[in-house]
Design an enzyme around this catalytic site. Structure first.
Site, PDB file in Angstrom:
ATOM      1  N   LYS A 178       0.890  -1.176   0.000  1.00 18.00           N
ATOM      2  CA  LYS A 178       0.000   0.000   0.000  1.00 18.00           C
ATOM      3  C   LYS A 178       0.916   1.210   0.000  1.00 18.00           C
ATOM      4  O   LYS A 178       1.609   1.490   0.969  1.00 18.00           O
ATOM      5  CB  LYS A 178      -0.887  -0.053   1.248  1.00 18.00           C
ATOM      6  CG  LYS A 178      -1.361   1.275   1.813  1.00 18.00           C
ATOM      7  CD  LYS A 178      -2.437   1.948   0.962  1.00 18.00           C
ATOM      8  CE  LYS A 178      -2.900   3.238   1.643  1.00 18.00           C
ATOM      9  NZ  LYS A 178      -2.029   4.392   1.318  1.00 18.00           N
ATOM     10  N   GLU A 253       6.955   0.148  12.714  1.00 17.45           N
ATOM     11  CA  GLU A 253       8.080   1.092  12.695  1.00 17.45           C
ATOM     12  C   GLU A 253       7.459   2.477  12.736  1.00 17.45           C
ATOM     13  O   GLU A 253       6.896   2.922  11.732  1.00 17.45           O
ATOM     14  CB  GLU A 253       8.900   0.941  11.409  1.00 17.45           C
ATOM     15  CG  GLU A 253       9.655  -0.345  11.278  1.00 17.45           C
ATOM     16  CD  GLU A 253      10.902  -0.376  12.140  1.00 17.45           C
ATOM     17  OE1 GLU A 253      11.270   0.672  12.712  1.00 17.45           O
ATOM     18  OE2 GLU A 253      11.495  -1.453  12.251  1.00 17.45           O
ATOM     19  N   CYS A 287      12.310   9.633  10.160  1.00 16.12           N
ATOM     20  CA  CYS A 287      11.842   9.089  11.448  1.00 16.12           C
ATOM     21  C   CYS A 287      12.940   9.170  12.489  1.00 16.12           C
ATOM     22  O   CYS A 287      12.659   9.276  13.677  1.00 16.12           O
ATOM     23  CB  CYS A 287      11.378   7.658  11.263  1.00 16.12           C
ATOM     24  SG  CYS A 287      12.603   6.614  10.496  1.00 16.12           S
ATOM     25  N   GLU A 386       6.659  14.719  17.628  1.00 20.06           N
ATOM     26  CA  GLU A 386       7.453  14.587  16.397  1.00 20.06           C
ATOM     27  C   GLU A 386       7.049  15.712  15.442  1.00 20.06           C
ATOM     28  O   GLU A 386       5.867  15.900  15.167  1.00 20.06           O
ATOM     29  CB  GLU A 386       7.165  13.230  15.759  1.00 20.06           C
ATOM     30  CG  GLU A 386       8.022  12.969  14.545  1.00 20.06           C
ATOM     31  CD  GLU A 386       7.731  11.635  13.895  1.00 20.06           C
ATOM     32  OE1 GLU A 386       6.553  11.269  13.775  1.00 20.06           O
ATOM     33  OE2 GLU A 386       8.700  10.967  13.491  1.00 20.06           O
TER      34      GLU A 386
END
Ligand code: NAD
Length: 494
Positions: A178, A253, A287, A386
């Site tokens: 996806k 993750e 990330c 974040e």
């Protein structure tokens, strides 16, 4: 206006539109212009892809292919990938605004991941045991799990795909990918590479569309056996809930808020370069971005002064220009959120050291200056959440204990950086940090050989490295009775 490029999805070895012909736009972050049309998959399209993957897993050439032959196909994929790295890099840059120099390099380097797992394809095996029963030969075999749903975000998409599908295919699974709705064209270009490598139909299928319905239909599909997800926390929560429908194994993750601990004894030049590398490369949209700088008080002022000077000199601009060091953010929403969070930090006691606005002369596209904010404490949103952009918060510490406490004071645990010349301290701090990766006097190193993954809210499971292939297998235990005599007493346990 230039003609829009029209993409199709890759299902069962064929290029197809969505069942109802619906599409969505891919927008170039460097210009804000729509450049491509991407199919918006419905739940039925996803069902076709999963059914094709299931069929390829249970019947046909892939299901009977020897592990060594799978390795050969993966090597072919690695070679074709390298040949097409220019085109793949260009498409990823147009999709995401990431520097072309980085996307091209990454697309070429990714072939090493396919080579690495190609080599492992026929080295995954079971065991035999000196079992505690007479006349029994007991062994395990390692088998592929089945259909893997790989769901990825937009940043470094081809990389994030490689770390999932290289071990998954080497182990004998089939895959439905996806793509991210913000980087689908790059993934569909990858489909062409995959097709050229000559895998049987259905082994890889690529669907494009929104998280819901496309990702949701995929992750709760009854024929999906394993979900490998990379992305943000709220999507991860949805996906874990979806997996309650099919009990697929899930690996996650997720995001990070990685600390960089800089001690008084550092080589300042190396530390400054390490900090720039950790937070401003990839425009901070990584990330593992080292977004929380924590500096010992003895060098605090000098380090910040040097950092501010270097940050102000970063060349920001067109990601296809070899001279650019930072490109735009990937979406307008990202830009808005960052502007709002930096303003909030400054209103609540933060001091702007560098940046803090859109750069002059770049009115089109979603650019934002490399930004440094000195913070009075860790409670500000800019330190807690974040940012996924070029925004660095800075705090001061007195001693090692305080540095570790500040470093670990976050719900995330993906990566961290430690800069010191004292090897004993480097090892003490490394041990104390609750993060899946610790870089010492360096940052952002990755390799197919080195496991990658997080602690705490940064997820679980490890990608890359030898063990990752085992995560795409299941163990079957086989008991073989070697006795020439019949089973003596069916009601006596042995
Ligand atoms: P995101 O979570 O918004 O999207 C990721 C993917 O999940 C997309 O393909 C999206 O369509 C899909 N999705 C969304 N809702 C879904 C649902 N209900 N069911 C199934 N799929 C769904 O993430 P993003 O904004 O594209 O990417 C940024 C995030 O990814 C950041 O948090 C970043 O830290 C993280 N990330 C982590 C790593 C890592 O290896 N740890 C690497 C890269 C990015």
């Amino acid at each position: 206006m230039a003609q829009l490029k029209k993409y199709q999805m890759y299902i069962n070895g064929e290029w197809v539109d969505s069942e109802n012909g619906e599409t969505f736009d891919s927008v170039n972050p460097a210009t804000g212009d729509t450049w491509a049309e991407i199919p918006a998959a419905t739940a039925n399209d996803v069902d076709r892809a999963v059914t094709a993957a299931h069929r390829a897993f249970t019947a046909g050439a892939w299901s009977t292919m020897l592990a060594t032959e799978r390795g050969v196909l993966l090597r072919k994929l690695a070679e074709v990938m390298k040949e097409h790295s220019e085109k793949l890099g260009e498409t990823e840059t147009t999709d995401t605004g990431k520097l072309l120099s980085e996307t091209r390099w990454q697309a070429a380097y990714l072939s090493t991941y396919y080579h690495y797992y190609a080599g492992l394809a026929d080295k995954v095996h079971g065991d035999t045991f000196p079992i505690d029963k007479p006349n029994m030969w007991t062994m395990t075999v390692r088998e592929p799990i089945g259909v893997v749903a790989a769901v990825v975000p937009w940043n470094s998409q081809l990389f994030l795909v490689a770390v999932k599908i290289a071990p998954a295919l080497a182990a004998g699974n089939t895959v439905v990918l996806k793509a991210s709705e913000h980087a689908s064209a790059a993934m569909l270009e990858f489909g062409k590479v995959f097709e050229k490598a000559g895998f049987p139909p259905g082994v890889i299928n690529i669907v494009t569309g929104m998280g819901d319905p496309c990702g949701a239909a995929l992750t709760r599909h009854p024929l999906v056996d394993r979900i490998s997800f990379t992305g943000g926390l709220s999507s991860a929560r949805e996906i874990v809930r979806n997996s309650a429908e099919n009990f697929a194994e899930v690996s996650l993750e997720l995001g990070g808020k990685s600390p960089l601990l800089i001690f008084d004894d550092v080589d300042l030049d190396n530390a400054v370069n390490g900090i720039l590398l950790s937070i401003f490369s990839a425009t901070g949209q990584s990330c593992v971005a080292g977004s929380r700088l924590i500096v010992q008080e003895g060098i605090y002022d000098e380090l910040l002064a040097r950092l501010a000077e270097r940050a102000a000199g970063i060349r920001i601009g067109d990601p296809t220009d070899a001279n650019s060091q930072m490109g735009p953010l990937a979406t307008q929403a990202q830009l808005d959120r960052i502007e709002e969070t930096v303003a909030h930090a400054i209103e609540n006691g933060g001091t702007l050291i560098s940046g803090g606005k859109r750069p002059d002369g770049l009115e089109k596209g979603w650019y934002y200056e490399p930004t440094i904010v000195a913070c009075p404490h860790q409670e500000l949103k800019i330190v807690r959440e974040e940012m996924f952009g070029p925004v660095l918060s800075v705090l001061k510490f007195k001693d090692e204990q305080e540095a570790i406490a500040l470093g670990n004071d976050t719900r995330f645990g993906l990566a961290s950086g430690v800069f010191t010349r004292d090897i004993g301290r480097a090892l003490r701090v490394t041990k104390a940090l609750r993060t899946g990766i610790v870089w010492v006097n360096t940052y952002r190193m990755v390799s197919p050989m080195a496991p990658f993954g997080g602690y705490k809210d940064s997820g679980h499971g490890r990608e890359s490295g030898l063990e990752a292939i085992y995560d795409y297998t299941r163990v079957k235990t086989v008991w073989l009775n070697t006795s020439a005599d019949p089973i003596d007493d069916p009601f006596r346990m042995q």
